[in-house]
Design a protein around this motif. Structure first.
Motif, mmCIF file in Angstrom:
data_model
loop_
_atom_site.group_PDB
_atom_site.id
_atom_site.type_symbol
_atom_site.label_atom_id
_atom_site.label_comp_id
_atom_site.label_asym_id
_atom_site.label_seq_id
_atom_site.Cartn_x
_atom_site.Cartn_y
_atom_site.Cartn_z
ATOM 1 N N LEU A 181 99.383 76.761 40.128
ATOM 2 C CA LEU A 181 99.658 75.468 39.107
ATOM 3 C C LEU A 181 98.716 74.219 39.423
ATOM 4 C CD1 LEU A 181 103.795 75.368 39.330
ATOM 5 C CD2 LEU A 181 102.293 76.503 37.855
ATOM 6 N N ALA A 182 97.927 74.375 40.224
ATOM 7 C CA ALA A 182 96.772 73.249 40.179
ATOM 8 C C ALA A 182 95.888 73.303 39.108
ATOM 9 C CB ALA A 182 96.148 73.720 41.392
ATOM 10 N N GLY A 183 95.892 71.921 38.596
ATOM 11 C CA GLY A 183 95.369 71.611 37.130
ATOM 12 C C GLY A 183 95.996 72.208 35.999
ATOM 13 N N ARG A 184 97.244 72.843 35.922
ATOM 14 C CA ARG A 184 97.705 73.425 34.924
ATOM 15 C C ARG A 184 98.881 72.610 34.539
ATOM 16 N NH1 ARG A 184 99.887 78.810 36.190
ATOM 17 N NH2 ARG A 184 100.787 78.383 33.922
ATOM 18 N N GLU A 185 99.463 72.874 33.280
ATOM 19 C CA GLU A 185 100.655 72.291 32.689
ATOM 20 C C GLU A 185 101.910 73.026 33.302
ATOM 21 O OE1 GLU A 185 102.915 71.238 28.480
ATOM 22 O OE2 GLU A 185 100.591 71.571 28.569
ATOM 23 N N ALA A 186 102.867 72.619 33.627
ATOM 24 C CA ALA A 186 104.084 73.336 34.096
ATOM 25 C C ALA A 186 105.301 72.571 33.634
ATOM 26 C CB ALA A 186 104.069 73.509 35.737
ATOM 27 N N GLY A 187 106.064 73.359 33.112
ATOM 28 C CA GLY A 187 107.479 72.879 32.617
ATOM 29 C C GLY A 187 108.600 73.028 33.718
ATOM 30 N N TRP A 188 109.710 72.544 33.670
ATOM 31 C CA TRP A 188 111.070 72.646 34.774
ATOM 32 C C TRP A 188 111.047 73.983 35.327
ATOM 33 C CZ3 TRP A 188 111.467 68.640 37.472
ATOM 34 C CH2 TRP A 188 111.716 67.425 36.919
ATOM 35 N N PRO A 189 111.226 74.839 34.155
ATOM 36 C CA PRO A 189 111.252 76.286 34.809
ATOM 37 C C PRO A 189 110.391 76.775 35.728
ATOM 38 C CG PRO A 189 111.882 76.382 32.415
ATOM 39 C CD PRO A 189 111.149 75.057 32.879
ATOM 40 N N GLU A 190 109.146 76.552 35.643
ATOM 41 C CA GLU A 190 108.084 77.187 36.502
ATOM 42 C C GLU A 190 108.219 76.319 37.838
ATOM 43 O OE1 GLU A 190 103.958 78.060 34.617
ATOM 44 O OE2 GLU A 190 104.845 76.399 33.370
ATOM 45 N N LEU A 191 108.295 74.888 37.570
ATOM 46 C CA LEU A 191 108.607 74.056 38.873
ATOM 47 C C LEU A 191 109.876 74.575 39.755
ATOM 48 C CD1 LEU A 191 107.849 70.511 37.577
ATOM 49 C CD2 LEU A 191 106.361 72.215 38.740
ATOM 50 N N ALA A 192 111.049 74.963 38.989
ATOM 51 C CA ALA A 192 112.102 75.348 39.807
ATOM 52 C C ALA A 192 111.741 76.796 40.800
ATOM 53 C CB ALA A 192 113.152 75.659 38.846
ATOM 54 N N ALA A 260 95.545 68.599 44.337
ATOM 55 C CA ALA A 260 95.104 68.702 42.928
ATOM 56 C C ALA A 260 96.263 68.575 42.138
ATOM 57 C CB ALA A 260 94.531 70.211 42.316
ATOM 58 N N ARG A 261 96.119 67.519 40.796
ATOM 59 C CA ARG A 261 97.206 67.291 40.084
ATOM 60 C C ARG A 261 97.841 68.651 39.328
ATOM 61 N NH1 ARG A 261 97.308 61.996 38.049
ATOM 62 N NH2 ARG A 261 95.662 60.533 38.966
ATOM 63 N N VAL A 262 99.049 68.378 39.253
ATOM 64 C CA VAL A 262 99.715 69.407 38.322
ATOM 65 C C VAL A 262 100.484 68.835 37.116
ATOM 66 C CG1 VAL A 262 101.861 70.892 38.255
ATOM 67 C CG2 VAL A 262 100.353 70.844 40.396
ATOM 68 N N ASP A 263 100.167 69.190 36.162
ATOM 69 C CA ASP A 263 100.664 68.332 34.903
ATOM 70 C C ASP A 263 102.298 68.830 34.508
ATOM 71 O OD1 ASP A 263 100.762 67.084 32.677
ATOM 72 O OD2 ASP A 263 99.667 68.320 31.306
ATOM 73 N N GLY A 264 103.054 68.148 35.154
ATOM 74 C CA GLY A 264 104.436 68.554 35.304
ATOM 75 C C GLY A 264 105.137 67.727 34.096
ATOM 76 N N PRO A 265 106.562 67.919 34.139
ATOM 77 C CA PRO A 265 107.198 67.072 33.196
ATOM 78 C C PRO A 265 107.117 65.664 33.512
ATOM 79 C CG PRO A 265 108.620 68.729 34.062
ATOM 80 C CD PRO A 265 107.430 68.906 34.918
ATOM 81 N N PRO A 266 107.225 64.894 32.234
ATOM 82 C CA PRO A 266 107.010 63.317 32.562
ATOM 83 C C PRO A 266 108.123 62.877 33.388
ATOM 84 C CG PRO A 266 106.747 63.926 30.198
ATOM 85 C CD PRO A 266 107.233 65.129 30.826
ATOM 86 N N VAL A 267 107.578 61.839 34.336
ATOM 87 C CA VAL A 267 108.575 61.164 34.920
ATOM 88 C C VAL A 267 108.201 59.607 34.815
ATOM 89 C CG1 VAL A 267 109.073 63.084 36.738
ATOM 90 C CG2 VAL A 267 106.971 61.373 36.891
#
Length: 306
Positions: A181-192, A260-267
């Protein structure tokens, strides 16, 4: 009245233990016992019920506690005024000691430059920094062990404390550079589906992340709690999972390519709340520290969640 007796009374009322009060006050337990008996004799009332599990204040003790705190606060103000000309040294410079509590992330990121600045501009002000989570910092303010605290909390809901946001800390998802997931966009299902290394329970942003992950249908994230931010960063850098931390605690690792950053859901960013006890006087030295914290960590303008 000997105010040392009042200080012992307040400590015992708060800790509920002769042993804990003795440790806190650096006294022998027998000395604490003698001082409490002397105070009860002087006031003509029993202040504590001695129980097998510890002590608890009597109705008289509960009524007297707030007044005892007021007397100790007045004593602190009197001593500061007498010793330093209302807070100023012989050359007019502010002097004094200030106990400041803050979470580990702030201790390692913002506070070194604040203390360095104070040493240049106010060399007579000594800051004693205590790493403490929210619960410990609030208790420190109530007990008088801390003069000021910085809390990473959306709100500070306590009638006896006064808090104001002086800054807002952006939060960043990170993983090891080789993580999928490094440098990628990830939603809650992927993070879970990932392992997360997060700060200990009671940390507002970590608790919010855990609630969001566990709220997903059939979610089974692997969660590990740490009392140390460095431990969480090290596990993530080793490729074991992800974390969510204030950006200020990650800048060096991101710059050096260790994370590396992961572009996850906004917090939403978490406020930095400058907090003090509502009823306690703040010394001139404490005011200097509060002003410098506001100047160097602020200004308080809330950015967007992402």
């Amino acid at each position: 009245m000997d105010t040392r007796l009042l200080r012992t009374f307040v400590s015992l009322a708060r800790t509920g233990s002769f042993t804990a009060a003795a440790t806190e006050l650096h006294l022998a337990q027998s000395t604490v016992t003698v001082q409490i008996r002397s105070l009860e004799r002087e006031l003509g009332t029993r202040l504590f019920d001695r129980l097998p599990a510890g002590t608890t204040t009597t109705p008289s003790g509960r009524r007297l506690l707030e007044e005892a705190e007021r007397v100790l606060d007045a004593e602190a103000r009197l001593r500061a005024t007498a010793a330093a000309g209302n807070g100023a040294g012989a050359d007019g410079a502010v002097e004094g000691q200030v106990a400041l509590g803050a979470g580990e992330s702030l201790c390692s990121s913002h506070l070194p430059r604040v203390i360095a600045s104070l040493r240049r501009t106010h060399p007579g002000v000594d800051v004693h920094l205590h790493a403490a989570g929210t619960a410990a910092a609030m208790e420190g303010l109530r007990s008088g062990r801390l003069d000021l605290a910085l809390l990473l909390e959306p709100e500070v809901e306590a009638a006896d404390l006064v808090a104001r946001p002086i800054a807002y800390e952006p939060l960043v998802y990170v993983a090891a550079p080789g993580h999928r997931l490094a440098g990628r966009e990830a939603g809650w299902p992927e993070l879970a589906d990932e392992s997360f290394f997060v700060h200990e329970e009671g940390c507002s942003y970590s608790d919010r992340l855990v609630r969001s992950l566990l709220a997903l249908p059939d979610a089974r994230p692997r969660l590990t709690r740490f009392g140390s931010i460095e431990a969480a960063r090290s596990c993530v850098a080793a490729g074991l999972g992800l974390t969510l931390l204030p950006q200020a605690t990650l800048e060096r690792q991101l710059h050096d390519g260790l994370l590396a950053r992961v572009d996850g859901p906004p917090v939403p960013p978490v406020p930095v709340q400058l907090t003090r006890h509502r009823r306690r006087w703040i010394s001139p030295a404490g005011q200097v520290v509060a002003d410098e914290l506001t100047r160097l960590i602020g200004p308080a303008s809330a950015p967007s969640a992402h």
